[in-house]
Design a protein around this motif. Structure first.
Motif, short mmCIF file in Angstrom:
data_model
loop_
_atom_site.label_atom_id
_atom_site.label_comp_id
_atom_site.label_asym_id
_atom_site.label_seq_id
_atom_site.Cartn_x
_atom_site.Cartn_y
_atom_site.Cartn_z
N CYS A 76 0.85 -1.21 0.00
CA CYS A 76 0.00 0.00 0.00
C CYS A 76 0.88 1.25 0.00
CB CYS A 76 -0.93 -0.01 1.21
SG CYS A 76 -2.25 -1.24 1.13
N TYR A 77 1.93 1.20 0.78
CA TYR A 77 2.87 2.31 0.81
C TYR A 77 3.55 2.48 -0.54
CZ TYR A 77 6.96 5.04 2.30
OH TYR A 77 7.94 6.00 2.42
N GLU A 78 3.84 1.36 -1.18
CA GLU A 78 4.46 1.39 -2.51
C GLU A 78 3.52 2.03 -3.54
OE1 GLU A 78 7.31 0.50 -5.56
OE2 GLU A 78 7.48 0.44 -3.36
N LEU A 79 2.21 1.70 -3.46
CA LEU A 79 1.23 2.29 -4.39
C LEU A 79 1.12 3.80 -4.19
CD1 LEU A 79 -0.90 1.88 -6.58
CD2 LEU A 79 -2.57 1.41 -4.75
N ILE A 80 1.11 4.21 -2.94
CA ILE A 80 1.05 5.65 -2.64
C ILE A 80 2.27 6.35 -3.20
CG2 ILE A 80 1.08 7.36 -0.77
CD1 ILE A 80 -0.54 5.33 0.90
N PHE A 92 -0.70 11.26 -14.80
CA PHE A 92 -1.11 9.89 -14.49
C PHE A 92 -0.91 8.97 -15.69
CE2 PHE A 92 -4.34 6.54 -14.20
CZ PHE A 92 -3.97 5.97 -13.00
N ASP A 93 -0.30 7.79 -15.43
CA ASP A 93 -0.15 6.75 -16.44
C ASP A 93 -0.70 5.45 -15.88
OD1 ASP A 93 1.12 8.27 -18.46
OD2 ASP A 93 3.01 8.15 -17.35
N THR A 94 -1.51 4.78 -16.67
CA THR A 94 -2.13 3.54 -16.18
C THR A 94 -1.11 2.43 -15.98
OG1 THR A 94 -2.61 2.93 -18.48
CG2 THR A 94 -4.36 4.04 -17.24
N TRP A 95 0.07 2.55 -16.62
CA TRP A 95 1.06 1.47 -16.52
C TRP A 95 1.62 1.32 -15.11
CZ3 TRP A 95 5.96 2.33 -14.79
CH2 TRP A 95 6.41 3.66 -14.78
N ILE A 96 1.47 2.38 -14.29
CA ILE A 96 2.00 2.27 -12.92
C ILE A 96 1.26 1.20 -12.13
CG2 ILE A 96 2.77 4.66 -12.90
CD1 ILE A 96 0.41 5.31 -11.07
N PHE A 97 -0.03 0.99 -12.48
CA PHE A 97 -0.78 -0.06 -11.77
C PHE A 97 -0.28 -1.45 -12.18
CE2 PHE A 97 -3.79 3.50 -11.52
CZ PHE A 97 -4.03 3.50 -10.17
N PHE A 98 0.08 -1.60 -13.45
CA PHE A 98 0.66 -2.87 -13.88
C PHE A 98 2.02 -3.10 -13.20
CE2 PHE A 98 -2.20 -1.78 -17.41
CZ PHE A 98 -2.93 -2.96 -17.50
#
Length: 287
Positions: A76-80, A92-98
């Motif tokens: 969770c900390y990494e996602l933030i 924002f880039d959607t690739w960060i979620f991948f």
């Protein structure tokens, strides 16, 4: 005449006492030193299967769930972090979620396979130890009778005072050898207990591996594992040096010198064995 008889009787008593003290003086020590190669060449599973199974069960049933909680927090900390790095979603880039999903997958894979990773490291260490055993280890047994030839004849030539001093030395060295045998056992058994303690909590530090701010915890844990695994190799080197030293003890007929030389080399071995742990950690940068 009576005084001469008493002196002769006392002299024979001292000679018998010295020979008795020297006979088998190093048997316990020879046994302990001879066992070192076999002990340090074992993996945690082979050393004691009961302790190994207990530690593995504790790790998988108690530590892994805690590591899962820590892993959840870390990811969770990494996602933030990933979101904030992109100017608070302005870029924002959607690739960060991948990217985050991939890192989470890797983190879960590491935590669930911690035991295999840890045992793999010790398998590497065991392979190095076993490969070097035939090269490093020589004859580590000390036999004082082979070092000093015609011992009884040499004792007969000594005076009563010299015999008494030699008897006291042999008694003191004999007691010291038993104490040093215990020290050697403490080093070997202490290392294996440290191995079991370190492996039991493995999932927790490895849960931090995929986060750049926390990964130093997992990296240091891996360094500690490599240090423990290769400490066995350093122990083997110490025993190899010891075997060369004890076989080169001078056979010049000096019984007292031979006894103290054997004791000195054994004290040196114990000191070196105690230093292998800190030296190995220093070499691998573990703290």
């Amino acid at each position: 005449m009576i005084l001469d008889m008493i002196q002769e009787w006392f002299k024979e008593l001292l000679i018998d006492g010295i020979i008795s003290n020297l006979t088998g003086m190093f048997d316990t020590l020879n046994t302990k030193v001879g066992e070192i190669a076999g002990e340090v060449g074992m993996t945690p599973a082979a050393w004691n299967s009961s302790i190994f199974n207990m530690i593995r069960n504790l790790s998988e049933t108690v530590i892994v769930p805690i590591a899962g909680i820590i892993l959840t927090f870390v990811m969770c900390y990494e996602l933030i972090q990933l979101i904030i790095e992109k100017n608070n979603l302005h870029d924002f880039d959607t690739w960060i979620f991948f990217k985050w999903i991939f890192k989470t997958f890797c983190a879960v894979l590491i935590v669930t396979n911690t035991w295999n990773i840890v045992m793999g490291i010790f398998d590497v260490g065991q392979s190095v130890v076993n490969s070097s055993a035939g090269v490093i280890i020589g004859n580590t047994s000390i036999d004082i009778s082979s070092v000093i030839t015609d011992m009884e004849a040499q004792l007969e030539a000594l005076g009563t005072g010299e015999l008494f001093g030699l008897w006291f030395q042999s008694l003191f060295v004999g007691l010291t050898m038993n104490a040093l045998s215990i020290c050697i056992m403490l080093v070997i058994y202490g290392r294996m207990i440290e191995v079991y303690l370190t492996t039991s909590v493995g999932p927790i530090p490895l849960a931090t591996m995929t986060n750049r701010d926390w990964s130093h915890t997992g990296q240091n844990y891996l360094k500690s594992l490599f240090a423990l695994a290769f400490q066995a190799f350093l122990i083997m080197v110490c025993v190899g040096i010891y075997s060369v030293l004890v076989q080169s003890i001078a056979t010049d007929g000096n019984i007292s010198g031979a006894i103290w030389a054997c004791m000195g080399y054994t004290v040196l071995l114990c000191f070196a064995l105690f230093k292998t742990g800190s030296l190995s950690k220093s070499l691998f940068g573990a703290h």
